[in-house]
Design an enzyme around this catalytic site. Structure first.
Site, short mmCIF file in Angstrom:
data_model
loop_
_atom_site.label_atom_id
_atom_site.label_comp_id
_atom_site.label_asym_id
_atom_site.label_seq_id
_atom_site.Cartn_x
_atom_site.Cartn_y
_atom_site.Cartn_z
N HIS A 17 0.74 -1.26 0.02
CA HIS A 17 0.04 -0.01 -0.04
C HIS A 17 0.77 1.22 -0.04
CE1 HIS A 17 -3.02 -2.58 2.49
NE2 HIS A 17 -3.64 -2.43 1.04
N LYS A 41 -17.69 -6.32 8.01
CA LYS A 41 -16.45 -6.98 7.54
C LYS A 41 -15.69 -7.11 8.95
CE LYS A 41 -12.92 -7.20 4.09
NZ LYS A 41 -12.31 -6.43 3.06
N ARG A 90 -1.62 -6.37 -8.41
CA ARG A 90 -0.38 -7.33 -8.22
C ARG A 90 -0.51 -8.40 -9.14
NH1 ARG A 90 -2.48 -7.93 -2.06
NH2 ARG A 90 -4.34 -8.34 -3.51
N SER A 128 -2.79 -8.02 3.06
CA SER A 128 -3.21 -7.68 4.25
C SER A 128 -3.38 -9.03 4.85
CB SER A 128 -4.23 -6.80 4.50
OG SER A 128 -3.93 -5.54 4.07
O1 PNS Z 1 -8.64 -2.84 0.05
P1 PNS Z 1 -10.02 -3.41 -0.62
O2 PNS Z 1 -10.97 -4.00 0.37
O3 PNS Z 1 -9.89 -4.37 -1.80
O4 PNS Z 1 -10.73 -2.21 -1.36
C1 PNS Z 1 -11.88 -2.43 -1.74
C2 PNS Z 1 -12.81 -1.15 -1.85
C3 PNS Z 1 -12.88 -0.42 -0.50
C4 PNS Z 1 -12.06 -0.27 -2.95
C5 PNS Z 1 -14.17 -1.23 -2.41
O5 PNS Z 1 -14.85 -2.17 -1.74
C6 PNS Z 1 -15.01 -0.22 -2.58
O6 PNS Z 1 -14.81 0.75 -3.08
N1 PNS Z 1 -16.19 0.05 -1.54
C7 PNS Z 1 -17.01 1.12 -1.47
C8 PNS Z 1 -18.42 0.52 -2.22
C9 PNS Z 1 -18.45 0.83 -3.45
O7 PNS Z 1 -18.36 2.01 -3.93
N2 PNS Z 1 -18.23 -0.49 -4.34
C10 PNS Z 1 -18.31 -0.44 -5.80
C11 PNS Z 1 -19.49 -0.20 -6.45
S1 PNS Z 1 -20.54 -1.85 -6.18
#
Ligand code: PNS
Length: 159
Positions: A17, A41, A90, A128
């Site tokens: 990150h 979560k 990645r 993570s």
């Molecule tokens: O580190 P992560 O968990 O892979 O991040 C995922 C994240 C936070 C980018 C994604 O879950 C997100 O944007 N969540 C907010 C809700 C949203 O807008 N979802 C996408 C459209 S359904």
């Protein structure tokens, strides 16, 4: 002015990150690191702890701001004049999820562009969840997370 958001769970923050954050500061005039608030979560660190880790490790970047958000990412982008979403890529395994996310975000907000930064070789398999698994069995996480995060993880696992 390019205002970017690097969104994620950051549970915990890893060197992968941090590398993306550092590289994104060179692309964006302002970079918001957005921590997703997701009470559904189960996380290792609370939102406050994740914020502390990010603020501590990003204090050297004066264009970076750490915030939390809930709801749709694109709504947060609209409310904060954010015009680009930064995501790290990645291995190939990330691709399907990331293309889905980018596609739905573009459908919802065509003016917010998603930019992908390829992980550095040394971070290709850093995640993570891997950090949490290694830490669970008391393995060495020093090459995976910054020292501040490592000490917070050790505190969490020693109680
Ligand atoms: O580190 P992560 O968990 O892979 O991040 C995922 C994240 C936070 C980018 C994604 O879950 C997100 O944007 N969540 C907010 C809700 C949203 O807008 N979802 C996408 C459209 S359904």
């Amino acid at each position: 002015m390019r205002i970017g958001i690097y969104p994620g769970s950051f549970d915990p923050l890893t060197y992968g990150h941090l590398d993306i954050i550092e590289r994104a500061t060179k692309i964006c005039d302002r970079l918001i690191v957005g921590i997703l608030v997701n009470s559904a979560k189960k996380s290792l660190f609370s939102l406050e702890e994740r914020t502390e880790c990010l603020e501590h490790c990003c204090r050297v970047y004066d264009t970076v701001e750490v915030v939390s958000f809930s709801g749709l990412l694109v709504d947060f982008c609209r409310e904060n004049q954010i015009n680009c979403i930064i995501r790290g890529l990645r291995a190939v395994s990330d691709f399907e999820y990331e293309i889905t996310l980018a596609s739905i975000n573009r459908r919802l907000a065509a003016d917010v562009e998603t930019l992908f930064l390829m992980a550095r070789d040394e971070n290709l398999f850093v995640s993570s969840s891997l950090v949490k698994e290694v830490a669970t069995y008391n393995g060495d996480i020093s090459t995976l997370v910054p020292p501040y995060v490592a000490s917070r993880i050790r505190q969490t696992f020693s109680v």
